[in-house]
Structures are given as structure tokens and as C-alpha cells.
Design a protein around this motif. Structure first.
Motif, PDB file in Angstrom:
ATOM      1  N   TYR A   1       0.847  -1.195   0.000  1.00 43.93           N
ATOM      2  CA  TYR A   1       0.000   0.000   0.000  1.00 43.93           C
ATOM      3  C   TYR A   1       0.886   1.251   0.000  1.00 43.93           C
ATOM      4  O   TYR A   1       0.555   2.254  -0.640  1.00 43.93           O
ATOM      5  CB  TYR A   1      -0.918   0.025   1.221  1.00 43.93           C
ATOM      6  CG  TYR A   1      -1.928  -1.094   1.271  1.00 43.93           C
ATOM      7  CD1 TYR A   1      -2.157  -1.928   0.172  1.00 43.93           C
ATOM      8  CD2 TYR A   1      -2.670  -1.337   2.418  1.00 43.93           C
ATOM      9  CE1 TYR A   1      -3.090  -2.951   0.228  1.00 43.93           C
ATOM     10  CE2 TYR A   1      -3.615  -2.360   2.471  1.00 43.93           C
ATOM     11  CZ  TYR A   1      -3.805  -3.177   1.377  1.00 43.93           C
ATOM     12  OH  TYR A   1      -4.725  -4.189   1.432  1.00 43.93           O
ATOM     13  N   ALA A   2       1.953   1.187   0.745  1.00 45.91           N
ATOM     14  CA  ALA A   2       2.885   2.331   0.775  1.00 45.91           C
ATOM     15  C   ALA A   2       3.428   2.592  -0.631  1.00 45.91           C
ATOM     16  O   ALA A   2       3.634   3.743  -1.037  1.00 45.91           O
ATOM     17  CB  ALA A   2       4.026   2.071   1.760  1.00 45.91           C
TER      18      ALA A   2
ATOM     19  N   LYS B   1       1.780   2.131  -3.311  1.00 46.33           N
ATOM     20  CA  LYS B   1       0.729   2.812  -4.073  1.00 46.33           C
ATOM     21  C   LYS B   1       0.776   4.315  -3.819  1.00 46.33           C
ATOM     22  O   LYS B   1       0.461   5.117  -4.698  1.00 46.33           O
ATOM     23  CB  LYS B   1      -0.641   2.259  -3.675  1.00 46.33           C
ATOM     24  CG  LYS B   1      -0.862   0.881  -4.235  1.00 46.33           C
ATOM     25  CD  LYS B   1      -2.341   0.518  -4.287  1.00 46.33           C
ATOM     26  CE  LYS B   1      -2.487  -0.980  -4.570  1.00 46.33           C
ATOM     27  NZ  LYS B   1      -3.748  -1.531  -4.044  1.00 46.33           N
ATOM     28  N   THR B   2       1.101   4.698  -2.615  1.00 51.31           N
ATOM     29  CA  THR B   2       1.266   6.114  -2.307  1.00 51.31           C
ATOM     30  C   THR B   2       2.311   6.734  -3.226  1.00 51.31           C
ATOM     31  O   THR B   2       2.138   7.846  -3.736  1.00 51.31           O
ATOM     32  CB  THR B   2       1.706   6.280  -0.834  1.00 51.31           C
ATOM     33  OG1 THR B   2       0.736   5.678  -0.006  1.00 51.31           O
ATOM     34  CG2 THR B   2       1.866   7.741  -0.472  1.00 51.31           C
TER      35      THR B   2
ATOM     36  N   ILE C   1       4.785  10.608   0.040  1.00 47.98           N
ATOM     37  CA  ILE C   1       4.458  11.556   1.107  1.00 47.98           C
ATOM     38  C   ILE C   1       5.641  12.500   1.311  1.00 47.98           C
ATOM     39  O   ILE C   1       6.722  12.081   1.726  1.00 47.98           O
ATOM     40  CB  ILE C   1       4.120  10.822   2.412  1.00 47.98           C
ATOM     41  CG1 ILE C   1       2.936   9.877   2.197  1.00 47.98           C
ATOM     42  CG2 ILE C   1       3.811  11.817   3.527  1.00 47.98           C
ATOM     43  CD1 ILE C   1       2.594   9.028   3.391  1.00 47.98           C
ATOM     44  N   LEU C   2       5.403  13.772   1.006  1.00 47.75           N
ATOM     45  CA  LEU C   2       6.508  14.737   1.018  1.00 47.75           C
ATOM     46  C   LEU C   2       7.226  14.794   2.352  1.00 47.75           C
ATOM     47  O   LEU C   2       8.463  14.857   2.407  1.00 47.75           O
ATOM     48  CB  LEU C   2       5.962  16.136   0.704  1.00 47.75           C
ATOM     49  CG  LEU C   2       5.546  16.383  -0.736  1.00 47.75           C
ATOM     50  CD1 LEU C   2       5.266  17.854  -0.958  1.00 47.75           C
ATOM     51  CD2 LEU C   2       6.636  15.911  -1.697  1.00 47.75           C
ATOM     52  N   SER C   3       6.463  14.773   3.434  1.00 49.98           N
ATOM     53  CA  SER C   3       7.096  14.922   4.742  1.00 49.98           C
ATOM     54  C   SER C   3       7.907  13.679   5.108  1.00 49.98           C
ATOM     55  O   SER C   3       8.939  13.772   5.765  1.00 49.98           O
ATOM     56  CB  SER C   3       6.051  15.232   5.812  1.00 49.98           C
ATOM     57  OG  SER C   3       4.879  14.477   5.615  1.00 49.98           O
ATOM     58  N   ASP C   4       7.473  12.515   4.664  1.00 48.23           N
ATOM     59  CA  ASP C   4       8.273  11.304   4.852  1.00 48.23           C
ATOM     60  C   ASP C   4       9.603  11.443   4.115  1.00 48.23           C
ATOM     61  O   ASP C   4      10.663  11.094   4.637  1.00 48.23           O
ATOM     62  CB  ASP C   4       7.536  10.072   4.294  1.00 48.23           C
ATOM     63  CG  ASP C   4       6.455   9.552   5.231  1.00 48.23           C
ATOM     64  OD1 ASP C   4       5.984  10.335   6.075  1.00 48.23           O
ATOM     65  OD2 ASP C   4       6.087   8.378   5.105  1.00 48.23           O
TER      66      ASP C   4
ATOM     67  N   ARG D   1       4.249   2.968  10.764  1.00 45.96           N
ATOM     68  CA  ARG D   1       3.962   2.540   9.399  1.00 45.96           C
ATOM     69  C   ARG D   1       5.232   2.656   8.560  1.00 45.96           C
ATOM     70  O   ARG D   1       6.150   3.404   8.911  1.00 45.96           O
ATOM     71  CB  ARG D   1       2.846   3.411   8.806  1.00 45.96           C
ATOM     72  CG  ARG D   1       3.185   4.888   8.769  1.00 45.96           C
ATOM     73  CD  ARG D   1       2.198   5.708   7.946  1.00 45.96           C
ATOM     74  NE  ARG D   1       2.526   7.110   8.083  1.00 45.96           N
ATOM     75  CZ  ARG D   1       3.506   7.735   7.421  1.00 45.96           C
ATOM     76  NH1 ARG D   1       4.261   7.068   6.544  1.00 45.96           N
ATOM     77  NH2 ARG D   1       3.753   9.006   7.627  1.00 45.96           N
ATOM     78  N   PRO D   2       5.282   1.921   7.445  1.00 46.79           N
ATOM     79  CA  PRO D   2       6.413   2.053   6.523  1.00 46.79           C
ATOM     80  C   PRO D   2       6.496   3.491   5.981  1.00 46.79           C
ATOM     81  O   PRO D   2       5.506   4.225   6.015  1.00 46.79           O
ATOM     82  CB  PRO D   2       6.078   1.090   5.388  1.00 46.79           C
ATOM     83  CG  PRO D   2       5.046   0.168   5.923  1.00 46.79           C
ATOM     84  CD  PRO D   2       4.293   0.935   6.961  1.00 46.79           C
ATOM     85  N   PHE D   3       7.619   3.892   5.505  1.00 47.88           N
ATOM     86  CA  PHE D   3       7.754   5.194   4.848  1.00 47.88           C
ATOM     87  C   PHE D   3       7.045   5.135   3.493  1.00 47.88           C
ATOM     88  O   PHE D   3       7.300   4.227   2.697  1.00 47.88           O
ATOM     89  CB  PHE D   3       9.224   5.552   4.638  1.00 47.88           C
ATOM     90  CG  PHE D   3       9.891   6.087   5.865  1.00 47.88           C
ATOM     91  CD1 PHE D   3       9.795   7.434   6.214  1.00 47.88           C
ATOM     92  CD2 PHE D   3      10.624   5.255   6.702  1.00 47.88           C
ATOM     93  CE1 PHE D   3      10.395   7.934   7.350  1.00 47.88           C
ATOM     94  CE2 PHE D   3      11.227   5.742   7.856  1.00 47.88           C
ATOM     95  CZ  PHE D   3      11.113   7.086   8.175  1.00 47.88           C
ATOM     96  N   GLY D   4       6.176   6.104   3.233  1.00 49.00           N
ATOM     97  CA  GLY D   4       5.406   6.104   1.990  1.00 49.00           C
ATOM     98  C   GLY D   4       6.079   6.932   0.922  1.00 49.00           C
ATOM     99  O   GLY D   4       5.473   7.840   0.354  1.00 49.00           O
TER     100      GLY D   4
END
Lengths: 238, 238, 238, 238, 238, 238, 238
Positions: free
Chosen positions: F31-32, F34-35, F86-89, F135-138
Motif C-alpha cells: 500500500y505504501a 501505491k502512495t 508523502i513529502l514529509s516522509d 507505518r512504513p515510509f510512503g
């Protein structure tokens, strides 16, 4: 009652010891007590001149080295104990008792009084009924010994304890108790107490009775020394 | 109400003390209070010249050593306590109270005032209603003693406490209370207070009443010393 | 709305304070606010020359020692507080406020300004709405005092606070408020403010009103000293 | 989309911020953003000679001390901030920003550049979207100030930030934005920027508009000093 | 019984070792015992002049280096062990036993008695049946050695242990046992005991028997030295 | 496949990264990914004399200060990076890379080789796919730089990385790739590589293309210096 | 069997590695093994004069820099390794092996024997099958090297390991194995062993075979040095 019990199970009130049921019960602790009821039988008697404990080793395999099976443990010079329920739970707590009692002697240079020792073990048990991440101890322990007088205590999985004149625990509790009810007197001498305990266990075990299954010990008021009952002596009692 | 209660149970609002129900209640704490309601009876009375507490030991096994069953605990020289609910929970908190009170005396070289002690015990109780991983304490405790005047406090599982002139807890609460309502006066002398408490417990226990089941103590304003009520004295009161 | 609420409950969005509902609400915190709405009534008024707080002790048992029930707490020489909701939660936070205020005085050798104190208590409250393993505090607190002027703050379970000229919390909030709406003026002198507060509480409590149930205190701008309202003085106001 | 959303809720993908939904979204974080959308309105404008922020205090109780309600916070001598969403969440983060900025000044003996400060606050926010046991911060913050030029940043609950020339957040976002779209120019002078922001807020609040509800501040490029907009000055702008 | 088992599974009483079932059982521990029942076969015999253990390596791949597969481990100079169940669980515990035994020798300058060693390993096992966040060890271990006499212990996943004269564990337990029942005598000399063990394993493995699959060792009472059985010697026994 | 996916979701195999699905997959990690596929587009090319990375800033708000939006980050003097997802990740991990690279230089007095740096970042990512409570890093990150030769790496949410000659990530991956497939050659000179990357992005973005949305940088083999592509230079390339 | 599997999944016995299924299995660990079965193929052979490992890099993207993809890792001067399953999991464990081996050399001034190293890595793997809060490692590793003789070990996700003469893992396991079954002999010289491994991989990969996808290394008994197989040498073998 049965229906409510079942409803409480459905609702999950009995899944952890950190939860009260709507009627204010701790169901996990009650289940732990059922474990004790299925444990091997043991009994203790306070006599005029000492205290005795006897226990069924419940050896059901002829290849087990009977004499190596300890159901009666020496906690200190003046205290013995026997447990009913999950054997390994009992061992952990009795080893803890041994350490506490020795530390007391080293620290205060005198034997620990038995009630204090029992209270400390019960505080450990209580904690396992209040905090999550662990289950209650599935074991009841009889502590027997002599300090200023013969003492006989039983601790349950809740961490509650009472002092008894005579008591029985484990699967044979009801049967042992009915014999004690009829024949136990506070004025019994230790020898007669041992005989009575033996007789009760023999009756409770029925066909399964075997002298090799019996473990016992006593502490006499006069010398306050834990003494194991040797098989030879036990034999004479039957 | 009953229906909402049931709905809240279905929804699981009552599974942990870290959860409010939609109507703003802490259900686990309410269940803990039910445990107290099923506990053995105890009562306390402030008198003109002291304070008294009496408790039912609820001994139902003739082999239990009645005099060894403590329902009244000495917390410090000037304070006694009795608990209703889960006995082992009560023991833990009362031992904590003993330690706090002794530390106070050692640190400040004077006896701890009773309200402060009660507050500290109640802070412990409060924490167990707010943090996860443990259940609330299933016990109410009566603290009785004398500092600048006779004091009588009751703490509930929430960690809330009130000071009372007269109070009863446990399964006999309603019956004991109705007697206090009729007969208690602040002007009672300690001897009469003890008699009244005894009378109330006798009535509440009914057929089950037995002098061996009663545990009691008082603290007189004049000397501020915790004194246990001896069986002999209690007998005279009936 | 009601339907959505119910759906959110079904889905479990209201089981922990670490969870937002799909519409961005913190339901556990909202439930904690309901606890406050059921708490005992309290109100505060800023007057021309000071600030006053009054609270209902809600004593419903005649045996409770009324004067020992504290609903108004002295936080520091110049600050008082009263709480509505779970009493023991309130006590914990007010004791924390006492410690913070004293530490400030010791560290900076001057009295803490009230807004800073309120902010620190609210930061504690906020944390309990964001982290798991605990529930939010089920209590609103009114802080009243004088620093450079009379101040009156209310903190809610979310950790949000506002400064008020006049405010009421607890079960009587609506009724108390309607009286304040009509009669409160900023130009009131302290004596008149106390009278107004008393009148409001009397009306809100109705038949239940009893001078023994009322706890109160004020801080005058001139001397910045927390002063408890004595029963005798309160009586004169009715 | 709506259907998938509902399915994801049914499946529980939206219960914790440590979980991705099957389509790679962080639903808890999206819910936190909804909280922001319901927050009070705020906007910021970069002008030719400085930057301005204005916010609605959303005071709905006449007894609240309007001037004590802070919606615009001074973060450092050259930086201001305003938050929309959960007020107490915003306060926590802005206090953190104040500390970070001060520590920077003490350590490096120069003012912190605004982007670095914003990045550090956003790193805190990011962590609350990745680790369990807590919820994301339900707040967006506008940081405005001047370092080598006027700066205007918005941080969202994800920990993502952008620099803007003009921006609006909170319940009035759409309305405020449509006005900015029409009237904002980068060449506006600060005085005109303040007027425009005022006009926009007035329109967005409609009947609810009240000069007492408006909080504002600006930092001029020439002196890089955070200056609060006084009520008197604001009045002149309407 | 089967139905109750199934009901208990439905209710989730078997999901963690920190939970008792309503009938007082620890289901996770019972499942761990099933793992042992599916493990490779091993047996041990106390003889007149020593103790022997034999184990099936259960090598089913011809490319595995048979001699490198250790099923019999030397714990100390005078103790050997073999495990049945999850091999890696067994390895962890046997390495722990090696460390404990060596530490004992270093600390007390004498060999550790075998019962004490077994007890320490069983205390580790017990802990994994009481605390959450881990599963019980899925392995039974036979410890065999000589201290003041030949000793043979079996520890189960509960942390319970017994001393045996002769014992078998693993998938072949029933078959091995029936042979021991018929042919084992305490008066067997070590050589004959090894032959009997070999014969039993051969019968239990049937067609799968292969000398390369057998691992064995003995400790003779006279020298108390752990000695591995070499393939050559084993061959002669068939 | 779709059906099995759906079944796995029903069964909850996709709720935490600490769980394998029955077919051995880590669904949270998928799922990550897919992000990442929904992230903004980026691409990198190894050329004969250096390496280039270009990224779409995906600015969709005209008020955002385009030049302040960083999609290309300088990690060290010789390394750049861009992230999709995810930009912040991405920011968190790239800041970590900056620190690691600087520490390496300080410790060993030479620039860190790029593969080692990538490996360390990937070890961090791996940990978030194995341990619970997070959660994993997206995010996928392209690292580009020159050590002994031009290097181009892509790391995925699993913590797996590959070195590429040319690569594209984000929503435009497929389209960008098809252009690279047709036109990319290892013999391209850096200037031509930049042109190709620009052309690809222009085509992938279509109508949304705007020179202000493009961020880019290159490292030339000759001087190993990270150089940002200025808007002016980019313009010439269209 | 299939039905029971499905039932166990329904009941949730496969959600964490800290749970046994009712038939005594660790389902999460079994799922981790399925991950390995889907991994890229690798094989190892012990020869008369050394040991060889070959692995498929499974590069399916022409833009990946083939030579940069490492599937064979040097663990120490005398040990190599290759992993099948989750690449990043494998990398973590192999880096751990590198550190352990180096620490051994530094501490004892001699090369670590391979079995001990394998055991330490397997102890790490075992822990992840027994404790909660993490998943098992989804990787099998072949360790190959020479200490007193050529050694070849395979570790599975359970933390179980075996020493092999010849072994294959990953998606091509069955096909590779059937070739080894037919053609492998212990008397093979290293050159012939490498040829055999190459032939097997070529057959298993079929059309997908490409010399650039193959990674290999060997350790010769004579010098105990890990040597990578160069592409040129590999080419000659086809």
C-alpha cells in the motif's frame, strides 16, 4: 447465573485480569482458581505440638523417579510448603519465598515470621491480578511452619490468604475436607495428625493410592525444624 | 437506563478504565464499586471522645483461625483502617498507607494528619482509573484516627474521599445505615458508640452473627492511640 | 447528526483519544466534556475590586462532615480554583497547579501570573487527548486570582482555556448563566458580586440549597490574598 | 469514491495513523485535516514591504475577555503565527516553535531563518503521522515573518508545508480565498494588505463580524519586528 | 470435550499464553505441546552404570551433511541434552543451559548438579507461559548426565519437569514407550541400554531407519564424562 | 487475484507491517508503494559525463511561492535527491541522509560513496517494514551523484534499492518510462540528457506543464559538484 | 488440510508469530517461508576443493545497472552468502553477519568458524519468531565458505539451519534440485561444480537466462579466499 456467566464470556469480560465484569468480578482470576481445583490434592493440619502437610505427587508414569518428585518444599529451616495447580507456577513462587526468607534472616539475624512471608508472596500474586501483560498465578500454596506457634496458611490466586487449623486443596478437596470435618481436633498430637492426614489422602485417592505417591513433612513446635516424612515412616502409618 | 447500560456493554465502553462512555461515565470504575458492595460489612463512628471502626470478618469456614483474620489494620500509632471489596487490593493500599505515614514521621518528626494520608492513597487510586494496562482498585477503605480531632474517611475506587461522622460500607451498607440514621448522635461517648456499632453489625449479620467474626478498634481523642477491641470486651457489649 | 453519532460509535471512532472520527472530531474528549456537564455547579465573577468563586459541594449525605468537603482550593497565596466533573481528576490537576506555582515562586522569587499557570495545566490536559494508554481528564477547572488585575479562567478537558468576566460550569451551568446574563455587570463591587453569585446558586439549587453545601472564596485586588468565605458571612448574604 | 471511503471505514483502515489504506492513503491524517477545515478562519498576505496575518478569534460568548484571547502568537522578535483547528494542539506546537527559535538565537547568536523553523515543527508533525500510540496534530499553522524577505508558510497535519504569497485556512478558507484571488497583488503595500485582509475577514464572517473578534499582527521588512495590530488601528480600517 | 474445545477457540481463549480458559487451562501452552508431539523422536535410559540418550536426526534430504546435524548436545562435561519440537527454540534453551552450567562452575568451582540446571531452564520456560508479548517455547528437552548418580530429566513447554528412569518424546513417543515398557530394566548395563535404545528407535522409524539419522551419547557413572556415540559403534549395535 | 486480495483485506492481513499474508506478502508495504505511484513525477538519467535529476513540483496553487518549493534536495556536495510519495516522509529521510553523509566526511575525511549512503537509508526503511508501532515510509527516493562514476539509485518503501542508468517514479512513471525506452542512450552528454528529461516531463505533464513547476539538478563527473538547474537555463531547453 | 488451514485463518491463528495454532504450528513463520519460495533462485555446491554459490539477480529492467546488483555478498575473507526472499531483510542479516565475523576476528585473532556464525544469525531469526511487535525475517540465506573444510549452510525464517553438500533455494528450487539430484557428486572439482551450477541455473531460468543476471563466487580450500566469479569467466562456462 450460568446464563450470565455465558453472556459475560461472549462479551469478553473474562479475557484479561485487568477487567472487571459488570457484576464486579475478576473472571480470569476465577478461572485460575479452577486450575487449582484440578491440581493434585494436598492437606495440612495444625496439631498440639506441631504442624504437618501431606501431598499427593500424582505420579502416573511408572518410569518417573518417584523420590525425585517434590511436592513438599522446604522454604526455610522452620517452614515448608506445598502447591496445587500449575506446578511450574508454584515452583516460581516457592523459590521466591525461599529467597525472601533467607534475605530476612541475613538482614535481621532472626527467622522470618510465617505470616509476613505469606503476605509478601500474596502481594506478588495480587499484582498479577491487577496489571496487564501477564496472567494470574494458577496455583494455591499451603505454607506450614512454626514461629511462636504452629502456623498453617493457604494463599489463593487472588493473593488472598487465611490461616487455618486444618485445610485441603486440589482435586480431592471436598473428600479430604469431609474427613477432616469428622475427625480433626486441635488437640491431636503430631503423630496422630500425620496418621489422620494419611488416612484422608488414602481415602481420597482410592485405588490410585500408592505410598510412593505421597510426599510429606512436619515441623514440631519444640525444635521448629522442617522434617521430611520418610517413606518407611509413612508405610507404618497405613 | 438498563437498556442504555446494555448497549454500552455491547459497544465495549466498559472494557477499560481509559475509556469514557458516550454519556461521560467510567464503567470499569463503576464495576469496581459493585465489588465493594459485595464485600464484607464495616462501619465507623465519630464519637465525642474518639472514633471507632468495626468490621465483619465474614469467616465462613470453622477451620479458619478467626483471631488471625485481620479486618482492622493499624496504619500508624494514631490511625486504623478497614477495607471492603477485594481483600488483597485493600492489603496493598493499606501497606502503602503504613509506609507513607511512617516516612512522614521520619521526615517531619511528627504524626501525619489523616486527611493528607487519605489524599495520597486516593491519588494512587485515581491513577488506576486513568491509565491503561491495569484495573482500578476494587476496594473502599475506611480510615479512622485522631489528629487534632477524631476523623473518619471513606475512599472509593475512583479515588474520591469524604469525611464522615458515621458511615457503613460493604454488603450490609443499607441495613447498617438505617440503624445509624436512627440512633447515631455526635454526642455519643466512645463506649456507647462501640455498643451502637456492635448492635448494628449484629442486626445486619442476623443469624450469621458470631462474636468471632467481629474485628474492631478505636482511637481515643485523649491519647490518640490505636487500640484493638479484645474479644472479651466485645462479648460484654452484646 | 444523531444518526452519524451512532454510526461513529458503531465503528469505534470513540474508543480512544488517539483517534479522529471521519468528521475530524475527538469523541473521547467530547464524552469527557459530558462528565463535566454532570458535575456539581460552580461559578466565578470578576468584580471591580477582585474576583470571587462559589461552588456547590453537592453533599447529599447528612453524615458527611460538610466543612471538610473542599470544593474551593487555594492554589497559591493569590490564586484559588474549583473543579467540576470527576473530583479525583480535579484534585490531581489542582495539586499539580500548587506545585508549579510554588516552584515558580522559589525559582523566580515572584508570584506566578495566572495565565501562565493555566497554560501549563492545559498543556498537561492536552497531552491526555493526544497520547494513548490513558483517558482525558474528565474535569473543567475554574482558576481565579489577581495578578496585575483580577483574572478568571476556565480550562476544559481538551486543554483549551478562555478568560472570562463571569462564568458557570457543571450541571447548573444553563441556569446560573441566565442569571449572570441578566444581572452581572463589570462594575459590581466584590461584595455585590458575592451576593449575586450566592443568589444564582440558590436559584439553581432550588430546594436542594443549603448554606452548608456552599463553598466560596475571593481574592481582592488591593491585597491579592486568597480568602475563604466563612459560613457566617455566607449566611448574611441570603 | 464515497463508497470506497465507506468500505475503508468498515474495514478499519482509518483507525490509526500507522496504517495505509489499500489505495495508499493515511485516513487518520485526512480526518485531522477536516478538523482544520472546521477551525476558525485566518489569513496571511505577503506585501511589498512586509507580511501580515489576521485571524478570527471566534468569540461567541460575551463574557469572554476578548483581548485575552490570543489567536496571533509572537514566536520570536521577527516571527508570528496563527493556528486553525484544535486550539490546544496549536498552542503546544507554537510553544515548541518559540523554544526552538530562542535556542537557535542563543546557540548561533543570530535570528533563525523562518523556513528552518517551519521545517522543525513539521518534522514533529510528521512523526505523529507515522508512529502509533498518539494521534496526528489536528491543526494547521500559518507562520509569518521576515528574514531576508517577507515569508509566509502554512503547515498541515501531515507535516507538509508550502510557502505562499497569500493564503487562508479554517472554515472561511473558500470565501477568503475567492477575495484574495480577485484582489491580492504582490505589489500591495503593507497598509493596503492589512486593509484587504480586514475586508476579506469581514466578508467571510458576515453578520458575525465584530472588531473584537479580530486578532492581527504584521512584520515590516525594514525593521523585522513583530507588531500587534491594535484595536484602534483595526477600527480605522473598516 | 471436542465441542467445548471448539467453543473455547471461537471465544479466543487460545490466542495468548496470558489467558486462562474458563475451565482453567492454558491453551497456547497445550498447542506448544502438540508441536513437541510432532517433533523428531528421542529417548533416554538410566542404566546401572550410566545414562544414555539417543535421537532421530530425521534427515530427509540426502544432500544434508548428516554428521553435521546435531540432535544431541553437550551441555557440560557431565551433561548432554536432546530436544524435540521447534529445533531453533531448543537450540536457544540448550545454549542458555551451557552458559548457566559454565557460570556455575566458574562461580562455585564445582560441576552444577543437573536438577538445579533443569530447574533454571524450566523457570525460563515458565515465564514464557505467563507473560504476554511472546509465545511459549515449542520444545521438550531431555537432559541426561551424572552427578551423584545417573540422572534423566524431561522438561515440557509449561516449564514442568520430571526425573525419569526411561523416557521417550516426539512423534515416536508411543511406539518407543511400548518397547521400553516391555524391555527396560533398571539393572541394564550401559551397553545393553544403548542396544535397547537403538532397537527401539529402529522399530519406531521402521523403513525410514538409517544409521546416519541416529545421534547418541552417554555419560558413564564412573568418570562422569559426556561421550558421543560414534557411527562405527552404533553400527555394531544393529 | 483480485478476489484473494479482497479476502486478505477482509481477514485483516493488511493492517500492520508486522504481518505476512498467507501468500507471503507484506500488504502494508504494498500500500505504501501505491502512495508512491500517486506522488509527483521525477526522473533521473546517467549521462556520459554526469547525472541529472528532474522533478515535477506539482504546484497547483498560484499563490504558492514556486521557487521556494524544493523537490530536488542537495544531500551533500556531490549528491542530490528527489522523492515521490508523502513529502514529509521524504524530507525526514533526506535530512537523515544529509546528516549521515556529513558525519562520514567528518569521520573519514572523504566524501561518502553513494551506494553506502543509499544502503543506510534503506536499512532505516527496512526497519519500518518489520517492527510494529509505526507505518512504513510512503516514499521512494532517487539519489543521484558522482563518486568514482555517475550513480543513480532508487529506494522503495521496502528498503530495497537498485542502481539505474535511467529511471522514473511517481504518477507519470509509465509515460516517462516509455520516452526513456525510446530515446535514452548511455552515450548521451549531460546537456542532451537534461533536454531529454525535460522533454519527457513536458510530455508527461501535458497541459499542466509549466516551467515554474520543474525542479532540477545535475552533478558533472569532472567536478563532482551538485548544481541546481536555474529557471533561465530550463527555459532554453523547451 | 486446506479446510483446516482456512479455518485457522478465519480464527486468526496466523496473525502474529507469538501464537501457536491449535495443531502446534507457527503460521506467520510458514507464510514467511512462502516469501522465500517466491524469491530469486540461488544454489550452492560443496566440491572436492572448495565451495561455490551462484544466484539469479532476477533483473527485469534493462535500465538497472546489472553489475551493481549484488546477490552474492562477501561476509568475511573466507565466507560468502546469498539470500532469497525479501532482499532488504537479507541485507540486514548479512550486514549483521559481517559485523559478527569481524568482531570475532578482532577479539580472538582468528577467523570465525562458519557454523558458529550461522548459529548466531539463526538465533536472531529465532527471536523474531517468538517475540511480538515484529514479523519474522522473510528470507533464507545460504552461507558458504571454508574453515577446516568447505562448508555450505542454509538458514530458514524459523532460525533452523542445516549443512548441505548441495542445495537450492527460491522460486527455482525444484528445478535446480532435480538437476543436482542427477548430476551432483561430492568428488566434483570446483571448476566442474561451477559449470554444473551454471548449467542448472540456465535450465531453471529458461528463456529468462542472461549472463548479466548471474552472480557467483567461490572459496577454494587451499587458500580460503572468497573470490567473485567474473562475467568473463562465467561466459566461458555456457
Amino acid at each position: 447465573m450460568q446464563q450470565q456467566e455465558s453472556a459475560h464470556q461472549m462479551m469478553g469480560y473474562d479475557r484479561t485480569s485487568t477487567m472487571f465484569s459488570p457484576d464486579g468480578r475478576l473472571l480470569q482470576v476465577e478461572y485460575a482458581k479452577k486450575t487449582v481445583k484440578q491440581g493434585s490434592s494436598a492437606l495440612g493440619l495444625v496439631c498440639k505440638d506441631g504442624v504437618v502437610i501431606l501431598a499427593d505427587k500424582r505420579i502416573i508414569d511408572k518410569f518417573i523417579v518417584a523420590k525425585s518428585v517434590e511436592k513438599i518444599f522446604q522454604v526455610d529451616e522452620h517452614i515448608g510448603a506445598t502447591a496445587s495447580g500449575i506446578l511450574s507456577d508454584g515452583r516460581i513462587l516457592i523459590e521466591k519465598a525461599q529467597v525472601i526468607s533467607q534475605q530476612h534472616k541475613v538482614t535481621y539475624d532472626e527467622s522470618m515470621d510465617i505470616r509476613s512471608l505469606v503476605k509478601e508472596i500474596c502481594n506478588v500474586k495480587q499484582a498479577y491480578t491487577q496489571y496487564g501483560g501477564a496472567r494470574p498465578f494458577g496455583v494455591s500454596i499451603i505454607f506450614a511452619g512454626v514461629d511462636d506457634r504452629p502456623r498453617l496458611f493457604v494463599t489463593d490466586p487472588t493473593g488472598i490468604f487465611f490461616e487455618y487449623k486444618a485445610v485441603a486443596i486440589g482435586e480431592g478437596e471436598t473428600e479430604l475436607r469431609s474427613i477432616l470435618d469428622k475427625e480433626y481436633k486441635e488437640t491431636l498430637k503430631l503423630e496422630d495428625g500425620i496418621k489422620l492426614a494419611m488416612k484422608a489422602l488414602k481415602k481420597a485417592l482410592g485405588k490410585e493410592f500408592d505410598i510412593d505417591r505421597i510426599d510429606g513433612a512436619y515441623v514440631r513446635t519444640s525444635d521448629k525444624k522442617f522434617v521430611r516424612l520418610e517413606k518407611e515412616n509413612l508405610k507404618k502409618l497405613i
